[in-house]
Design an enzyme around this catalytic site. Structure first.
Site, short mmCIF file in Angstrom:
data_model
loop_
_atom_site.label_atom_id
_atom_site.label_comp_id
_atom_site.label_asym_id
_atom_site.label_seq_id
_atom_site.Cartn_x
_atom_site.Cartn_y
_atom_site.Cartn_z
N PHE A 2 5.20 0.19 1.27
CA PHE A 2 5.86 1.46 1.60
C PHE A 2 6.60 2.08 0.41
CE2 PHE A 2 6.12 -1.32 5.40
CZ PHE A 2 5.10 -0.73 6.13
N SER A 3 6.17 1.73 -0.81
CA SER A 3 6.85 2.23 -2.00
C SER A 3 6.14 3.42 -2.64
CB SER A 3 6.97 1.10 -3.04
OG SER A 3 5.68 0.68 -3.43
N GLY A 4 4.98 3.79 -2.14
CA GLY A 4 4.24 4.90 -2.73
C GLY A 4 3.16 4.47 -3.70
N GLU A 71 -4.89 -2.37 -3.49
CA GLU A 71 -4.67 -3.63 -2.77
C GLU A 71 -5.22 -4.82 -3.56
OE1 GLU A 71 -2.65 -3.54 -0.41
OE2 GLU A 71 -2.87 -1.66 0.67
N CYS A 162 18.47 -8.83 1.97
CA CYS A 162 18.10 -8.77 3.39
C CYS A 162 16.81 -9.52 3.71
CB CYS A 162 17.96 -7.32 3.83
SG CYS A 162 19.50 -6.37 3.73
#
Length: 168
Positions: A2-4, A71, A162
């Protein structure tokens, strides 16, 4: 995650094509989310050649000036020597992939390709828990395999503080 990464990859493909370079876009056949395309989380999409493994990348890139691989972590360490051969042949290679797995361990081939790169860009997403820059993919599903295809239903971006590594 989800970082672009894929959005940036698509931007670089457009630049190479605009420069008139023969460009081949590769994606792993194991990534079944978008058929014969690479697709960003923002909905951008471009056609890609699906290949089953790193060895098949060489055959798919015949005559290319630029090879773009999305990927890359799906291909494992076998992709590193393939990229080295392509580079030796004068091909520009652009690779995108996840740096760490859901255990927090380095993902090959990214760890092996990074020191060979002319340029290395790290993109981060905001942590889904606190908003800090996230460098990990928190797996939300139970899956025995190291690679489990999925999106927001399966993974969250997490910062180092986290992140809770998946148990082995």
């Amino acid at each position: 995650m989800f970082s672009g990464k894929t959005t940036e990859l698509i931007r670089r493909v457009a630049s190479a094509v605009a420069d008139g370079r023969r460009t081949v876009i590769i994606k792993p056949a194991a990534d079944t989310r978008s058929g014969g395309h690479i697709r960003s989380h923002t909905g951008q999409s471009i056609p890609a050649v699906e290949v089953p493994d790193a060895i098949a990348v060489m055959a798919a890139c015949e005559g290319a000036d630029v090879v773009v691989i999305d990927e890359a972590h799906f291909f494992g360490p076998a992709l590193t020597p393939v990229c080295c051969r392509l580079r030796s042949a004068g091909v520009r290679i652009i690779v995108a992939g996840v740096v760490r797995d859901h255990f927090g361990d380095p993902f090959e081939p990214i760890a092996g390709l990074a020191p060979l790169a002319d340029e290395y860009t790290t993109l981060t997403a905001p942590c889904s828990s606190c908003g800090s820059p996230a460098i990990h993919s928190q797996r939300l599903i139970n899956a025995a395999k190291r690679i489990a295809v999925g999106g927001a239903e399966s993974y969250e971006a997490r910062c180092d503080r986290c992140f809770v590594p998946t148990r082995r």
